[in-house]
Design a protein around this motif. Structure first.
Motif, PDB file in Angstrom:
ATOM      1  N   SER A 166      20.569  14.761   1.685  1.00  0.00           N
ATOM      2  CA  SER A 166      21.583  16.068   1.717  1.00  0.00           C
ATOM      3  C   SER A 166      20.616  17.038   2.498  1.00  0.00           C
ATOM      4  N   ARG A 167      19.434  16.626   2.584  1.00  0.00           N
ATOM      5  CA  ARG A 167      18.466  17.523   3.357  1.00  0.00           C
ATOM      6  C   ARG A 167      17.814  17.140   4.495  1.00  0.00           C
ATOM      7  N   PRO A 168      17.615  17.627   5.596  1.00  0.00           N
ATOM      8  CA  PRO A 168      16.727  17.074   6.674  1.00  0.00           C
ATOM      9  C   PRO A 168      15.478  16.564   6.402  1.00  0.00           C
ATOM     10  N   LEU A 169      15.035  15.218   6.697  1.00  0.00           N
ATOM     11  CA  LEU A 169      13.927  14.518   6.627  1.00  0.00           C
ATOM     12  C   LEU A 169      12.698  15.151   7.265  1.00  0.00           C
ATOM     13  N   GLY A 170      11.427  15.260   6.345  1.00  0.00           N
ATOM     14  CA  GLY A 170      10.414  15.576   7.017  1.00  0.00           C
ATOM     15  C   GLY A 170       9.097  15.247   6.317  1.00  0.00           C
ATOM     16  N   THR A 171       8.098  15.666   6.608  1.00  0.00           N
ATOM     17  CA  THR A 171       6.779  15.560   5.955  1.00  0.00           C
ATOM     18  C   THR A 171       7.009  15.876   4.447  1.00  0.00           C
ATOM     19  N   ARG A 172       7.733  16.931   4.140  1.00  0.00           N
ATOM     20  CA  ARG A 172       7.799  17.593   2.848  1.00  0.00           C
ATOM     21  C   ARG A 172       8.816  16.850   2.063  1.00  0.00           C
ATOM     22  N   THR A 173       9.464  15.799   2.658  1.00  0.00           N
ATOM     23  CA  THR A 173      10.735  15.158   1.780  1.00  0.00           C
ATOM     24  C   THR A 173      10.104  14.613   0.545  1.00  0.00           C
ATOM     25  N   PRO A 174      10.537  14.951  -0.654  1.00  0.00           N
ATOM     26  CA  PRO A 174      10.321  14.197  -1.663  1.00  0.00           C
ATOM     27  C   PRO A 174      10.523  12.781  -1.679  1.00  0.00           C
ATOM     28  N   VAL A 175       9.664  11.911  -2.095  1.00  0.00           N
ATOM     29  CA  VAL A 175       9.938  10.441  -2.288  1.00  0.00           C
ATOM     30  C   VAL A 175       9.871   9.852  -3.665  1.00  0.00           C
ATOM     31  N   ARG A 176      10.503   9.012  -3.824  1.00  0.00           N
ATOM     32  CA  ARG A 176      10.398   8.398  -5.454  1.00  0.00           C
ATOM     33  C   ARG A 176      10.857   6.895  -5.419  1.00  0.00           C
ATOM     34  N   LEU A 177      10.057   6.206  -6.189  1.00  0.00           N
ATOM     35  CA  LEU A 177      10.568   4.778  -6.183  1.00  0.00           C
ATOM     36  C   LEU A 177      11.912   4.358  -6.864  1.00  0.00           C
ATOM     37  N   ALA A 178      12.546   3.901  -6.241  1.00  0.00           N
ATOM     38  CA  ALA A 178      14.072   3.501  -6.740  1.00  0.00           C
ATOM     39  C   ALA A 178      13.806   2.719  -8.246  1.00  0.00           C
ATOM     40  N   GLU A 179      13.002   2.067  -8.655  1.00  0.00           N
ATOM     41  CA  GLU A 179      12.710   1.761 -10.042  1.00  0.00           C
ATOM     42  C   GLU A 179      12.583   2.866 -10.991  1.00  0.00           C
ATOM     43  N   GLU A 180      11.850   3.897 -10.541  1.00  0.00           N
ATOM     44  CA  GLU A 180      11.718   5.010 -11.369  1.00  0.00           C
ATOM     45  C   GLU A 180      13.028   5.861 -11.794  1.00  0.00           C
ATOM     46  N   VAL A 181      13.833   5.866 -10.488  1.00  0.00           N
ATOM     47  CA  VAL A 181      15.081   6.527 -10.712  1.00  0.00           C
ATOM     48  C   VAL A 181      15.999   5.911 -11.506  1.00  0.00           C
ATOM     49  N   GLU A 203       0.860  -1.197  -0.152  1.00  0.00           N
ATOM     50  CA  GLU A 203      -0.126  -0.051  -0.113  1.00  0.00           C
ATOM     51  C   GLU A 203       0.925   1.231  -0.206  1.00  0.00           C
ATOM     52  N   VAL A 204       1.702   1.008   0.911  1.00  0.00           N
ATOM     53  CA  VAL A 204       2.848   2.462   0.861  1.00  0.00           C
ATOM     54  C   VAL A 204       3.375   2.569  -0.727  1.00  0.00           C
ATOM     55  N   LEU A 205       3.937   1.528  -1.184  1.00  0.00           N
ATOM     56  CA  LEU A 205       4.446   1.816  -2.653  1.00  0.00           C
ATOM     57  C   LEU A 205       3.489   2.216  -3.323  1.00  0.00           C
ATOM     58  N   GLN A 206       2.183   1.651  -3.442  1.00  0.00           N
ATOM     59  CA  GLN A 206       1.043   2.091  -4.453  1.00  0.00           C
ATOM     60  C   GLN A 206       1.012   3.591  -4.212  1.00  0.00           C
ATOM     61  N   ALA A 207       0.818   4.002  -2.920  1.00  0.00           N
ATOM     62  CA  ALA A 207       0.815   5.577  -2.586  1.00  0.00           C
ATOM     63  C   ALA A 207       1.851   6.252  -3.133  1.00  0.00           C
ATOM     64  N   ALA A 208       3.105   5.600  -3.290  1.00  0.00           N
ATOM     65  CA  ALA A 208       4.145   6.495  -3.597  1.00  0.00           C
ATOM     66  C   ALA A 208       4.210   6.706  -5.209  1.00  0.00           C
ATOM     67  N   ARG A 209       3.584   5.870  -5.677  1.00  0.00           N
ATOM     68  CA  ARG A 209       3.232   6.144  -7.274  1.00  0.00           C
ATOM     69  C   ARG A 209       2.310   7.205  -7.655  1.00  0.00           C
ATOM     70  N   GLY A 210       1.513   7.691  -6.680  1.00  0.00           N
ATOM     71  CA  GLY A 210       0.658   8.856  -6.972  1.00  0.00           C
ATOM     72  C   GLY A 210       1.009  10.151  -6.251  1.00  0.00           C
ATOM     73  N   GLN A 211       2.071   9.885  -4.951  1.00  0.00           N
ATOM     74  CA  GLN A 211       2.292  11.229  -4.121  1.00  0.00           C
ATOM     75  C   GLN A 211       3.976  11.288  -4.402  1.00  0.00           C
ATOM     76  N   GLY A 212       4.109  12.789  -4.138  1.00  0.00           N
ATOM     77  CA  GLY A 212       5.450  13.105  -4.244  1.00  0.00           C
ATOM     78  C   GLY A 212       6.251  13.062  -2.852  1.00  0.00           C
ATOM     79  N   CYS A 213       5.627  13.221  -1.760  1.00  0.00           N
ATOM     80  CA  CYS A 213       6.485  13.435  -0.472  1.00  0.00           C
ATOM     81  C   CYS A 213       5.910  12.435   0.580  1.00  0.00           C
TER      82      CYS A 213
END
Length: 243
Positions: free
Chosen positions: A226-241, A181-191
């Motif tokens: 390289s930036r402090p982690l927080g709720t606004r931290t961008p997240v991407r799937l490694a496979e997309e990167v 579910e987290v991975l599926q949400a990560a496909r549509g959310q950016g942070c």
């Protein structure tokens, strides 16, 4: 080698092996115990302890916070498949004098490369006696085709982010059934916050965030360390990167 370089290391069962550098079995060293015993006593100035690494699923000893930081980075690195602390004692001639040294770490990489690491604070790493010692160790490592690294620290933000993520490194402490579910949400959310909000109706943030952070630690999700982690931290799937 014109003059044998003597190496002593300790196998996983505690037995010592006395050999030469050209005959060292890297797999035995990587799986072995520290070649010397660690001492703990009241008033000790150094910060020592054991870290349970996900790399090899084993305990790694450290004698300072700086050593622990290097171990954390190695444990987080995707390309490191083996970590050993105080892996061996090497004895050899250095311009007419005999030297003996126990490096701090040995790292085995997925491509077969081996890196021997000495950890020293920047001011001590510049001292003449250590500069000479490091040069000697580098020459010995080159004889075996290994890399040698003097490590005095890294970007403190990166180190603290990895230290924080390490708290979620073990799969059994998070709700792993939430990974899909987290991975599926990560496909549509950016942070981070977006993923948590997307799942808020089904799961509490106290369950989602640890699962998300474990996926970052394991490399399935990627963030900018390289930036402090927080709720606004961008997240991407490694496979997309990678793609």
């Amino acid at each position: 080698m014109a003059v044998p370089v003597e190496v002593r290391y300790r196998q996983e069962d505690g037995d010592f092996v006395q050999t030469t550098l050209d005959r060292v079995v890297v797999a035995e060293v990587a799986a072995g115990l520290p070649v010397r015993d660690f001492r703990w006593y009241k008033g000790r100035r150094h910060y020592s302890g054991w870290y349970h690494a996900t790399t090899g699923d084993r305990l790694i000893a450290y004698e300072s916070r700086l050593e622990l930081a290097r171990i954390l980075l190695a444990d987080f690195a995707r390309g490191v498949v083996g970590i050993a602390a105080q892996p061996f004692q090497v004895t050899a001639d250095d311009g007419g004098r005999s030297r003996r040294h126990v490096p701090d770490l040995l790292l085995v990489h997925a491509d077969g490369l081996v890196t021997v690491v000495d950890v020293k604070p920047p001011d001590r790493a510049r001292e003449a006696k250590f500069v000479e010692q490091f040069a000697w160790m580098r020459r010995l490592c080159l004889l075996r085709g290994w890399n040698f690294e003097v490590w005095s620290g890294a970007d403190p933000v990166v180190v603290e982010n990895v230290r924080f993520l390490a708290g979620y490194r073990r799969r059994f402490v998070v709700e792993s059934q939430l990974f899909p579910e987290v991975l599926q949400a990560a496909r549509g959310q950016g942070c981070v916050g977006g993923i948590e909000r997307a799942l808020a109706a089904q799961h509490s943030v106290e369950l989602v965030r640890p699962a998300l952070l474990h996926l970052v630690w394991s490399g399935v999700l990627t963030v900018d360390l390289s930036r402090p982690l927080g709720t606004r931290t961008p997240v991407r799937l490694a496979e997309e990167v990678a793609g």
